[in-house]
Scaffold this motif. Structure first.
Motif, PDB file in Angstrom:
ATOM      1  N   PRO A   9       0.836  -1.197   0.000  1.00  0.00           N
ATOM      2  CA  PRO A   9       0.000   0.000   0.000  1.00  0.00           C
ATOM      3  C   PRO A   9       0.875   1.254   0.000  1.00  0.00           C
ATOM      4  CG  PRO A   9      -0.691  -1.538   1.710  1.00  0.00           C
ATOM      5  CD  PRO A   9       0.615  -2.040   1.172  1.00  0.00           C
ATOM      6  N   THR A  10       0.379   2.299  -0.644  1.00  0.00           N
ATOM      7  CA  THR A  10       1.169   3.529  -0.784  1.00  0.00           C
ATOM      8  C   THR A  10       0.633   4.684   0.043  1.00  0.00           C
ATOM      9  OG1 THR A  10      -0.170   4.247  -2.651  1.00  0.00           O
ATOM     10  CG2 THR A  10       1.804   2.908  -3.142  1.00  0.00           C
ATOM     11  N   GLY A  18      -6.770   9.489  -6.035  1.00  0.00           N
ATOM     12  CA  GLY A  18      -5.908  10.404  -5.291  1.00  0.00           C
ATOM     13  C   GLY A  18      -6.254  10.574  -3.828  1.00  0.00           C
ATOM     14  N   ILE A  19      -7.284   9.895  -3.341  1.00  0.00           N
ATOM     15  CA  ILE A  19      -7.699  10.021  -1.942  1.00  0.00           C
ATOM     16  C   ILE A  19      -6.763   9.217  -1.047  1.00  0.00           C
ATOM     17  CG2 ILE A  19      -9.556   9.564  -0.287  1.00  0.00           C
ATOM     18  CD1 ILE A  19     -11.542   9.999  -2.576  1.00  0.00           C
ATOM     19  N   GLY A  24      -1.922   0.373   5.602  1.00  0.00           N
ATOM     20  CA  GLY A  24      -2.151  -0.999   5.171  1.00  0.00           C
ATOM     21  C   GLY A  24      -3.271  -1.182   4.163  1.00  0.00           C
ATOM     22  N   ALA A  25      -3.940  -0.099   3.768  1.00  0.00           N
ATOM     23  CA  ALA A  25      -5.071  -0.206   2.834  1.00  0.00           C
ATOM     24  C   ALA A  25      -4.647   0.189   1.419  1.00  0.00           C
ATOM     25  CB  ALA A  25      -6.210   0.695   3.293  1.00  0.00           C
ATOM     26  N   GLY A  30     -15.094   0.703  -1.334  1.00  0.00           N
ATOM     27  CA  GLY A  30     -15.838   0.598  -2.584  1.00  0.00           C
ATOM     28  C   GLY A  30     -15.038   0.904  -3.839  1.00  0.00           C
ATOM     29  N   HIS A  31     -13.867   1.483  -3.694  1.00  0.00           N
ATOM     30  CA  HIS A  31     -13.087   1.858  -4.875  1.00  0.00           C
ATOM     31  C   HIS A  31     -12.414   0.672  -5.555  1.00  0.00           C
ATOM     32  CE1 HIS A  31     -12.801   6.478  -4.317  1.00  0.00           C
ATOM     33  NE2 HIS A  31     -13.952   6.009  -3.846  1.00  0.00           N
ATOM     34  N   ASP A  32     -12.315  -0.467  -4.874  1.00  0.00           N
ATOM     35  CA  ASP A  32     -11.820  -1.675  -5.545  1.00  0.00           C
ATOM     36  C   ASP A  32     -12.774  -2.075  -6.661  1.00  0.00           C
ATOM     37  OD1 ASP A  32     -13.677  -2.290  -3.480  1.00  0.00           O
ATOM     38  OD2 ASP A  32     -12.902  -4.326  -3.286  1.00  0.00           O
TER      39      ASP A  32
END
Length: 103
Positions: A9-10, A18-19, A24-25, A30-32
């Motif tokens: 994770p970045t 961009g949020i 660790g996420a 819901g964006h997946d």
């Protein structure tokens, strides 16, 4: 497909919005699913059948069998039941369908 390294994770949602996300996420909630839909549209003509075909799956090569073979999915195990999914999905399915005795 060969993987060369572990994904990390970045701190920013991987859908490209961009949020910022929590430690660790990979995703904002819901964006997946947004990323899945966008990938299908961008690379596979918006069709899951194209995605499967591109990776060698279809009527003659089961993607479900492949998922079970990896150990990431499993079969329900109840007599005559063809349901397969993640262990959590299988637990929910067995409870809903009354397949508690399945192994």
């Amino acid at each position: 497909m060969t993987r060369t390294s572990r994904l990390l994770p970045t701190g920013t949602c991987w859908c490209g919005c961009g949020i910022d996300v929590g430690i660790g996420a990979f995703w904002v909630r819901g964006h997946d699913k947004i990323a899945e839909g966008a990938l299908l549209a961008a690379e596979y003509e918006g069709a899951v059948a194209r995605l499967l075909e591109r990776h060698g799956y279809g009527p003659d090569r089961s993607v479900t069998e492949a998922a079970v073979t990896t150990g990431r999915w499993e079969w329900c195990g109840h007599d005559g039941c063809t349901y397969a999914g993640t262990p959590e999905s299988i637990r929910n399915h067995r409870s809903k369908e009354g397949h508690q005795g399945a192994a």
